[in-house]
Design a protein around this motif. Structure first.
Motif, PDB file in Angstrom:
ATOM      1  N   PRO A   1       0.828  -1.218   0.000  1.00  0.00           N
ATOM      2  CA  PRO A   1       0.000   0.000   0.000  1.00  0.00           C
ATOM      3  C   PRO A   1       0.862   1.268   0.000  1.00  0.00           C
ATOM      4  O   PRO A   1       1.980   1.272   0.520  1.00  0.00           O
ATOM      5  CB  PRO A   1      -0.791  -0.107   1.304  1.00  0.00           C
ATOM      6  N   VAL A   2       0.303   2.321  -0.576  1.00  0.00           N
ATOM      7  CA  VAL A   2       0.984   3.615  -0.610  1.00  0.00           C
ATOM      8  C   VAL A   2       1.070   4.171   0.806  1.00  0.00           C
ATOM      9  O   VAL A   2       0.119   4.108   1.577  1.00  0.00           O
ATOM     10  CB  VAL A   2       0.236   4.604  -1.535  1.00  0.00           C
ATOM     11  N   ARG A   3       2.248   4.702   1.134  1.00  0.00           N
ATOM     12  CA  ARG A   3       2.475   5.345   2.428  1.00  0.00           C
ATOM     13  C   ARG A   3       2.970   6.771   2.185  1.00  0.00           C
ATOM     14  O   ARG A   3       3.316   7.126   1.064  1.00  0.00           O
ATOM     15  CB  ARG A   3       3.530   4.579   3.239  1.00  0.00           C
ATOM     16  N   VAL A   4       3.004   7.560   3.248  1.00  0.00           N
ATOM     17  CA  VAL A   4       3.504   8.930   3.167  1.00  0.00           C
ATOM     18  C   VAL A   4       4.693   9.062   4.111  1.00  0.00           C
ATOM     19  O   VAL A   4       4.605   8.698   5.294  1.00  0.00           O
ATOM     20  CB  VAL A   4       2.406   9.949   3.548  1.00  0.00           C
ATOM     21  N   ASP A   5       5.804   9.587   3.597  1.00  0.00           N
ATOM     22  CA  ASP A   5       7.000   9.812   4.414  1.00  0.00           C
ATOM     23  C   ASP A   5       6.683  10.911   5.421  1.00  0.00           C
ATOM     24  O   ASP A   5       6.308  12.022   5.031  1.00  0.00           O
ATOM     25  CB  ASP A   5       8.174  10.214   3.521  1.00  0.00           C
ATOM     26  N   GLU A   6       6.805  10.607   6.691  1.00  0.00           N
ATOM     27  CA  GLU A   6       6.431  11.564   7.744  1.00  0.00           C
ATOM     28  C   GLU A   6       7.310  12.807   7.766  1.00  0.00           C
ATOM     29  O   GLU A   6       6.917  13.838   8.308  1.00  0.00           O
ATOM     30  CB  GLU A   6       6.455  10.881   9.111  1.00  0.00           C
ATOM     31  N   HIS A   7       8.493  12.737   7.181  1.00  0.00           N
ATOM     32  CA  HIS A   7       9.405  13.889   7.214  1.00  0.00           C
ATOM     33  C   HIS A   7       9.323  14.749   5.960  1.00  0.00           C
ATOM     34  O   HIS A   7       9.479  15.961   6.031  1.00  0.00           O
ATOM     35  CB  HIS A   7      10.847  13.415   7.423  1.00  0.00           C
ATOM     36  N   THR A   8       9.090  14.108   4.806  1.00  0.00           N
ATOM     37  CA  THR A   8       9.069  14.871   3.548  1.00  0.00           C
ATOM     38  C   THR A   8       7.661  15.093   3.009  1.00  0.00           C
ATOM     39  O   THR A   8       7.467  15.948   2.151  1.00  0.00           O
ATOM     40  CB  THR A   8       9.879  14.142   2.459  1.00  0.00           C
ATOM     41  N   GLY A   9       6.701  14.298   3.477  1.00  0.00           N
ATOM     42  CA  GLY A   9       5.349  14.377   2.951  1.00  0.00           C
ATOM     43  C   GLY A   9       5.194  13.706   1.590  1.00  0.00           C
ATOM     44  O   GLY A   9       4.126  13.741   0.993  1.00  0.00           O
ATOM     45  N   ARG A  10       6.259  13.078   1.096  1.00  0.00           N
ATOM     46  CA  ARG A  10       6.221  12.406  -0.207  1.00  0.00           C
ATOM     47  C   ARG A  10       5.580  11.029  -0.083  1.00  0.00           C
ATOM     48  O   ARG A  10       5.720  10.349   0.922  1.00  0.00           O
ATOM     49  CB  ARG A  10       7.626  12.242  -0.790  1.00  0.00           C
ATOM     50  N   ARG A  11       4.891  10.625  -1.145  1.00  0.00           N
ATOM     51  CA  ARG A  11       4.217   9.329  -1.152  1.00  0.00           C
ATOM     52  C   ARG A  11       5.117   8.285  -1.784  1.00  0.00           C
ATOM     53  O   ARG A  11       5.872   8.586  -2.717  1.00  0.00           O
ATOM     54  CB  ARG A  11       2.903   9.463  -1.911  1.00  0.00           C
ATOM     55  N   PHE A  12       5.021   7.037  -1.271  1.00  0.00           N
ATOM     56  CA  PHE A  12       5.867   5.960  -1.771  1.00  0.00           C
ATOM     57  C   PHE A  12       5.199   4.614  -1.540  1.00  0.00           C
ATOM     58  O   PHE A  12       4.263   4.489  -0.755  1.00  0.00           O
ATOM     59  CB  PHE A  12       7.244   5.992  -1.099  1.00  0.00           C
ATOM     60  N   ALA A  13       5.699   3.618  -2.253  1.00  0.00           N
ATOM     61  CA  ALA A  13       5.237   2.241  -2.090  1.00  0.00           C
ATOM     62  C   ALA A  13       6.386   1.315  -2.484  1.00  0.00           C
ATOM     63  O   ALA A  13       7.241   1.684  -3.296  1.00  0.00           O
ATOM     64  CB  ALA A  13       4.016   1.952  -2.949  1.00  0.00           C
ATOM     65  N   PHE A  14       6.401   0.126  -1.913  1.00  0.00           N
ATOM     66  CA  PHE A  14       7.451  -0.852  -2.200  1.00  0.00           C
ATOM     67  C   PHE A  14       6.918  -2.051  -2.962  1.00  0.00           C
ATOM     68  O   PHE A  14       5.747  -2.429  -2.835  1.00  0.00           O
ATOM     69  CB  PHE A  14       8.073  -1.358  -0.896  1.00  0.00           C
ATOM     70  N   PHE A  15       7.793  -2.662  -3.746  1.00  0.00           N
ATOM     71  CA  PHE A  15       7.570  -3.967  -4.359  1.00  0.00           C
ATOM     72  C   PHE A  15       8.926  -4.664  -4.361  1.00  0.00           C
ATOM     73  O   PHE A  15       9.910  -4.101  -3.879  1.00  0.00           O
ATOM     74  CB  PHE A  15       6.974  -3.846  -5.775  1.00  0.00           C
ATOM     75  N   ALA A  16       8.986  -5.890  -4.837  1.00  0.00           N
ATOM     76  CA  ALA A  16      10.242  -6.641  -4.816  1.00  0.00           C
ATOM     77  C   ALA A  16      10.600  -7.127  -6.208  1.00  0.00           C
ATOM     78  O   ALA A  16       9.726  -7.423  -7.024  1.00  0.00           O
ATOM     79  CB  ALA A  16      10.123  -7.834  -3.870  1.00  0.00           C
ATOM     80  N   ASP A  17      11.904  -7.213  -6.471  1.00  0.00           N
ATOM     81  CA  ASP A  17      12.358  -7.792  -7.732  1.00  0.00           C
ATOM     82  C   ASP A  17      12.358  -9.318  -7.598  1.00  0.00           C
ATOM     83  O   ASP A  17      11.993  -9.846  -6.542  1.00  0.00           O
ATOM     84  CB  ASP A  17      13.721  -7.199  -8.136  1.00  0.00           C
ATOM     85  N   PRO A  18      12.720 -10.060  -8.641  1.00  0.00           N
ATOM     86  CA  PRO A  18      12.657 -11.521  -8.567  1.00  0.00           C
ATOM     87  C   PRO A  18      13.501 -12.151  -7.459  1.00  0.00           C
ATOM     88  O   PRO A  18      13.227 -13.271  -7.037  1.00  0.00           O
ATOM     89  CB  PRO A  18      13.149 -11.960  -9.951  1.00  0.00           C
ATOM     90  N   ASP A  19      14.526 -11.453  -6.973  1.00  0.00           N
ATOM     91  CA  ASP A  19      15.349 -11.972  -5.883  1.00  0.00           C
ATOM     92  C   ASP A  19      14.948 -11.419  -4.521  1.00  0.00           C
ATOM     93  O   ASP A  19      15.648 -11.619  -3.532  1.00  0.00           O
ATOM     94  CB  ASP A  19      16.831 -11.672  -6.145  1.00  0.00           C
ATOM     95  N   GLY A  20      13.839 -10.710  -4.464  1.00  0.00           N
ATOM     96  CA  GLY A  20      13.376 -10.162  -3.193  1.00  0.00           C
ATOM     97  C   GLY A  20      13.998  -8.834  -2.807  1.00  0.00           C
ATOM     98  O   GLY A  20      13.794  -8.356  -1.700  1.00  0.00           O
ATOM     99  N   LEU A  21      14.758  -8.202  -3.713  1.00  0.00           N
ATOM    100  CA  LEU A  21      15.340  -6.898  -3.408  1.00  0.00           C
ATOM    101  C   LEU A  21      14.214  -5.875  -3.301  1.00  0.00           C
ATOM    102  O   LEU A  21      13.405  -5.746  -4.223  1.00  0.00           O
ATOM    103  CB  LEU A  21      16.317  -6.444  -4.510  1.00  0.00           C
ATOM    104  N   PRO A  22      14.122  -5.160  -2.190  1.00  0.00           N
ATOM    105  CA  PRO A  22      13.077  -4.135  -2.069  1.00  0.00           C
ATOM    106  C   PRO A  22      13.313  -2.978  -3.044  1.00  0.00           C
ATOM    107  O   PRO A  22      14.403  -2.454  -3.133  1.00  0.00           O
ATOM    108  CB  PRO A  22      13.221  -3.650  -0.624  1.00  0.00           C
ATOM    109  N   ILE A  23      12.260  -2.630  -3.761  1.00  0.00           N
ATOM    110  CA  ILE A  23      12.321  -1.500  -4.701  1.00  0.00           C
ATOM    111  C   ILE A  23      11.198  -0.542  -4.336  1.00  0.00           C
ATOM    112  O   ILE A  23      10.058  -0.956  -4.085  1.00  0.00           O
ATOM    113  CB  ILE A  23      12.179  -1.970  -6.158  1.00  0.00           C
ATOM    114  N   GLU A  24      11.538   0.727  -4.307  1.00  0.00           N
ATOM    115  CA  GLU A  24      10.582   1.764  -3.909  1.00  0.00           C
ATOM    116  C   GLU A  24      10.166   2.586  -5.106  1.00  0.00           C
ATOM    117  O   GLU A  24      10.999   2.961  -5.942  1.00  0.00           O
ATOM    118  CB  GLU A  24      11.240   2.664  -2.853  1.00  0.00           C
TER     119      GLU A  24
END
Length: 131
Positions: free
Chosen positions: A104-127
């Motif tokens: 789910p989309v989240r909001v960075d508490e310090h910058t106010g920017r929105r972000f979300a994560f997913f993973a590549d085929p090896d499980g590397l977190p990508i934002e």
């Protein structure tokens, strides 16, 4: 004042467990353009340079016997890779249509920017980061 020592990021290098799968993920699913691909016989290793944006590349490597990532996402070393997007929901929807699940989309508490994560085929977190 002297010019800064560092001018920017040129590339980020990733070692993948299944080179063809990762190459397809980054080039086809994420749409990065393949700049060059070489097989390095002495290392029994493939290397693929992908363009993220002008002047910035992602390097994919295959190395036989490379150990897996020890944990996710809080292992020492590279924590995650972040890509700038215009709208997180739009990028996440395009990934979902290609079979990639995003958190789910989240909001960075310090910058106010929105972000979300997913993973590549090896499980590397990508934002996906709205910038």
């Amino acid at each position: 004042m002297a010019a800064p020592l560092l001018r920017g990021i040129h590339h980020v290098a990733l070692i993948c467990s299944d080179y063809p799968r990762s190459k397809a993920f980054y080039s086809e699913t994420l749409g990065l353009r393949i700049v060059r691909e070489v097989y390095r016989e002495a290392r029994d290793s493939w290397k693929c340079d992908l363009e993220v944006s002008p002047g910035v590349q992602l390097e994919l490597f295959s190395f036989p016997g490379a150990p897996p990532r020890p944990s996710w996402p809080e292992a020492q070393g590279l924590r995650h890779l972040a890509f700038a997007v215009t709208r997180v929901e739009d990028a996440a929807a395009k990934l979902a249509a290609r079979g990639v699940a995003c958190e789910p989309v989240r909001v960075d508490e310090h910058t106010g920017r929105r972000f979300a994560f997913f993973a590549d085929p090896d499980g590397l977190p990508i934002e996906l980061y709205e910038a």
